[in-house]
Design a protein around this motif. Structure first.
Motif, PDB file in Angstrom:
ATOM      1  N   GLU A 190      78.073  57.979  32.268  1.00  0.00           N
ATOM      2  CA  GLU A 190      77.369  58.108  30.997  1.00  0.00           C
ATOM      3  C   GLU A 190      76.200  59.082  31.117  1.00  0.00           C
ATOM      4  O   GLU A 190      75.964  59.895  30.201  1.00  0.00           O
ATOM      5  CB  GLU A 190      76.866  56.738  30.549  1.00  0.00           C
ATOM      6  CG  GLU A 190      77.944  55.673  30.479  1.00  0.00           C
ATOM      7  CD  GLU A 190      77.367  54.300  30.256  1.00  0.00           C
ATOM      8  OE1 GLU A 190      76.354  54.183  29.538  1.00  0.00           O
ATOM      9  OE2 GLU A 190      77.903  53.325  30.808  1.00  0.00           O
TER      10      GLU A 190
ATOM     11  N   ALA B 250      75.556  62.571  29.101  1.00  0.00           N
ATOM     12  CA  ALA B 250      74.328  62.816  28.352  1.00  0.00           C
ATOM     13  C   ALA B 250      73.675  64.128  28.771  1.00  0.00           C
ATOM     14  O   ALA B 250      73.153  64.876  27.933  1.00  0.00           O
ATOM     15  CB  ALA B 250      73.361  61.646  28.547  1.00  0.00           C
TER      16      ALA B 250
ATOM     17  N   ARG C 230      75.102  59.757  21.833  1.00  0.00           N
ATOM     18  CA  ARG C 230      75.460  58.387  22.163  1.00  0.00           C
ATOM     19  C   ARG C 230      76.811  58.008  21.557  1.00  0.00           C
ATOM     20  O   ARG C 230      77.602  57.310  22.175  1.00  0.00           O
ATOM     21  CB  ARG C 230      74.380  57.428  21.666  1.00  0.00           C
ATOM     22  CG  ARG C 230      73.054  57.541  22.369  1.00  0.00           C
ATOM     23  CD  ARG C 230      73.190  57.289  23.866  1.00  0.00           C
ATOM     24  NE  ARG C 230      73.701  55.959  24.168  1.00  0.00           N
ATOM     25  CZ  ARG C 230      74.033  55.552  25.388  1.00  0.00           C
ATOM     26  NH1 ARG C 230      73.948  56.394  26.414  1.00  0.00           N
ATOM     27  NH2 ARG C 230      74.476  54.327  25.591  1.00  0.00           N
TER      28      ARG C 230
END
Length: 288
Positions: free
Chosen positions: A184, A188, A194
């Motif tokens: 994740e 990012a 998100r």
């Protein structure tokens, strides 16, 4: 040389088949498993189908198309489907909180998820009825808003959500624990939002587990009886579930009608689980 290979190839194949496994006892365990499944599952289901077939097509069709039977089946499968969808959303959210965050009382919350497994279904039904009845703690707050929960299909959905939540949480939670946070974080740093991280990074890995949790919660909801009969009100054509209708037919000594309704539920459940398994297979091929 070709003839020699042709004669030795079947022998080698047979030798591989007879070669002892790393874990011995395959033949014995396979035989015991098949015998157990035959005694516990195949023979009772075969007896159900055989008893239903003895009715004849005309009588079976008359029972299947009876308005009360159709309405009970619609309530059972419809409420189970809605409850399974709710559990997929909130069960995945609960699993996310338990896996991704550390907070005081986390172990207590984790243990509470398994409470519907340990709690007798009749106790759950009585407790939910006490809370959501028109004079209950929650029901009396909803009545001024025109929302009636107990003795309606909405009450059935709440009961099925209660007993089906652990199936989704315990199915999704182990898979979510295997997803590294660094994946994740890498997404990012590459500029993913998100929403993109959830839909393109997390969801592909969780999709098979979510579908499995949905199928388990749905299957449990379709056949649920104890926690539903108290809060449903059992009103024909309004809040009567199919398992209760089967019990009513048995109490009337109408065994053909009871077996016919049970056979219909069996066929519909098989079709639904087949569709879920096909979707699950597709998701595994699609997302890996």
């Amino acid at each position: 040389m070709t003839a020699t290979f042709a004669t030795t190839a079947p022998a080698q194949a047979g030798w591989r088949f007879r070669q002892p496994s790393v874990i011995p006892g395959f033949g014995l365990t396979l035989g015991l498993s098949l015998a157990y499944l035959t005694l516990i599952i195949l023979i009772p289901l075969s007896g159900l189908v055989w008893r239903s077939a003895a009715l004849g097509w005309t009588d079976f069709w008359a029972i299947a198309t009876d308005r009360r039977t159709i309405n009970a089946l619609e309530i059972s499968f419809g409420t189970a489907f809605v409850a399974a969808i709710v559990n997929v959303v909130f069960g995945t959210l609960v699993a996310w909180v338990l896996v991704r965050y550390r907070f005081p009382g986390r172990r207590i919350v984790d243990a509470m998820v398994d409470l519907p497994f340990a709690l007798p279904t009749a106790v759950a039904g009585i407790a939910l009825t006490t809370l959501y009845a028109p004079n209950g703690w929650i029901g009396k707050l909803l009545m001024p808003l025109g929302i009636k929960v107990a003795y309606t299909p909405l009450g059935i959905v709440i009961a099925l959500v209660f007993i089906g939540l652990p199936f989704v949480v315990r199915t999704v939670q182990p898979i979510m624990e295997e997803i590294d946070k660094e994946v994740e974080e890498a997404a990012a740093t590459l500029g993913a939002s998100r929403f993109q991280i959830i839909t393109r990074v997390l969801f592909p890995g969780l999709a098979p587990a979510i579908i499995t949790g949905f199928s388990l919660a749905f299957a449990r909801g379709v056949g649920e009886y104890g926690s539903v009969i108290f809060i449903a009100g059992n009103l024909p054509y309004k809040s009567e579930i199919a398992p209760l209708l089967i019990v009513i037919r048995l109490e009337e000594y109408n065994y053909p009608a009871a077996t016919a309704i049970a056979a219909i539920m069996l066929a519909l459940s098989f079709v639904m689980l087949l569709v879920v398994n096909l979707v699950q297979t597709w998701s595994r091929k699609r997302y890996g």
